[in-house]
Scaffold this active site. Structure first.
Site, PDB file in Angstrom:
ATOM      1  N   GLU A  33       0.837  -1.201   0.000  1.00  0.00           N
ATOM      2  CA  GLU A  33       0.000   0.000   0.000  1.00  0.00           C
ATOM      3  C   GLU A  33       0.871   1.250   0.000  1.00  0.00           C
ATOM      4  O   GLU A  33       1.469   1.593   1.015  1.00  0.00           O
ATOM      5  CB  GLU A  33      -0.927  -0.031   1.227  1.00  0.00           C
ATOM      6  CG  GLU A  33      -1.969   1.031   1.228  1.00  0.00           C
ATOM      7  CD  GLU A  33      -2.910   0.955   0.031  1.00  0.00           C
ATOM      8  OE1 GLU A  33      -3.435  -0.125  -0.272  1.00  0.00           O
ATOM      9  OE2 GLU A  33      -3.089   1.992  -0.620  1.00  0.00           O
ATOM     10  N   GLU A  74      -6.205   2.384   7.589  1.00  0.00           N
ATOM     11  CA  GLU A  74      -5.536   2.023   6.339  1.00  0.00           C
ATOM     12  C   GLU A  74      -5.153   0.550   6.337  1.00  0.00           C
ATOM     13  O   GLU A  74      -5.271  -0.120   5.312  1.00  0.00           O
ATOM     14  CB  GLU A  74      -4.305   2.911   6.143  1.00  0.00           C
ATOM     15  CG  GLU A  74      -3.773   2.893   4.737  1.00  0.00           C
ATOM     16  CD  GLU A  74      -4.797   3.279   3.668  1.00  0.00           C
ATOM     17  OE1 GLU A  74      -5.579   4.212   3.891  1.00  0.00           O
ATOM     18  OE2 GLU A  74      -4.812   2.631   2.614  1.00  0.00           O
ATOM     19  N   GLU A  81      -9.280  -5.256   1.217  1.00  0.00           N
ATOM     20  CA  GLU A  81      -9.022  -5.321  -0.229  1.00  0.00           C
ATOM     21  C   GLU A  81      -8.367  -6.649  -0.604  1.00  0.00           C
ATOM     22  O   GLU A  81      -8.750  -7.276  -1.588  1.00  0.00           O
ATOM     23  CB  GLU A  81      -8.128  -4.166  -0.664  1.00  0.00           C
ATOM     24  CG  GLU A  81      -8.837  -2.844  -0.736  1.00  0.00           C
ATOM     25  CD  GLU A  81      -7.909  -1.692  -1.106  1.00  0.00           C
ATOM     26  OE1 GLU A  81      -6.679  -1.901  -1.180  1.00  0.00           O
ATOM     27  OE2 GLU A  81      -8.433  -0.598  -1.320  1.00  0.00           O
ATOM     28  N   ASP A 100     -14.605  -0.147  -2.934  1.00  0.00           N
ATOM     29  CA  ASP A 100     -14.833   1.304  -3.021  1.00  0.00           C
ATOM     30  C   ASP A 100     -15.296   1.886  -1.686  1.00  0.00           C
ATOM     31  O   ASP A 100     -14.861   2.973  -1.291  1.00  0.00           O
ATOM     32  CB  ASP A 100     -15.880   1.613  -4.108  1.00  0.00           C
ATOM     33  CG  ASP A 100     -15.344   1.398  -5.505  1.00  0.00           C
ATOM     34  OD1 ASP A 100     -14.123   1.227  -5.658  1.00  0.00           O
ATOM     35  OD2 ASP A 100     -16.164   1.389  -6.444  1.00  0.00           O
TER      36      ASP A 100
END
Length: 134
Positions: A33, A74, A81, A100
């Protein structure tokens, strides 16, 4: 049955394994990430800025809590994800919606963190600037 067969490990070994797993998770998240790298630079800047402004203990507590929530969000976003990618190999509209929405939650958290930062840093910054020019 499986728990009876499973050997009991020492508490120290279990704690060591948990920290090892967490460290691997942190490394993996930073590797995958790129947003986390940006967050780290911003966090380093905010800490340095806070030291220069001589924030109070309460202000530091709010800053540290905000940083923790921001990074935690995060990490959760990244893990969700990855989990969705694991479950859905082909394009899936539901998977896209989930990813999303997670990204939106992460961005909303980042925006609110910036707002908290302005509330914390603005007044000491104004006072510091006045002090420098007087």
């Amino acid at each position: 049955m499986a728990s009876k067969i499973k050997k009991k490990t020492k508490v120290g070994t279990r704690v060591k394994n948990k920290f090892g797993n967490a460290a691997r998770g942190i490394f993996t998240a930073f590797k995958e990430e790129s947003t986390l790298i940006v967050y780290i630079f911003v966090i380093i800047f905010c800490i340095g800025f806070g030291i220069w402004l001589r924030l109070t203990e309460v202000q530091w507590a709010v800053v540290i809590l905000t940083i923790g929530v921001l990074l935690g969000f995060e990490f959760v976003n990244t893990s969700i994800e990855n989990f969705v990618d694991l479950l859905s190999f082909e394009y899936n509209i539901q998977a896209k919606k989930i990813k999303d929405i997670c990204a939106a939650a992460s961005i909303i958290n980042a925006v609110f963190s910036v707002g908290i930062g302005f509330l914390i840093y603005l007044q000491p910054f104004i006072e510091k600037v006045k002090e420098l020019f007087n």
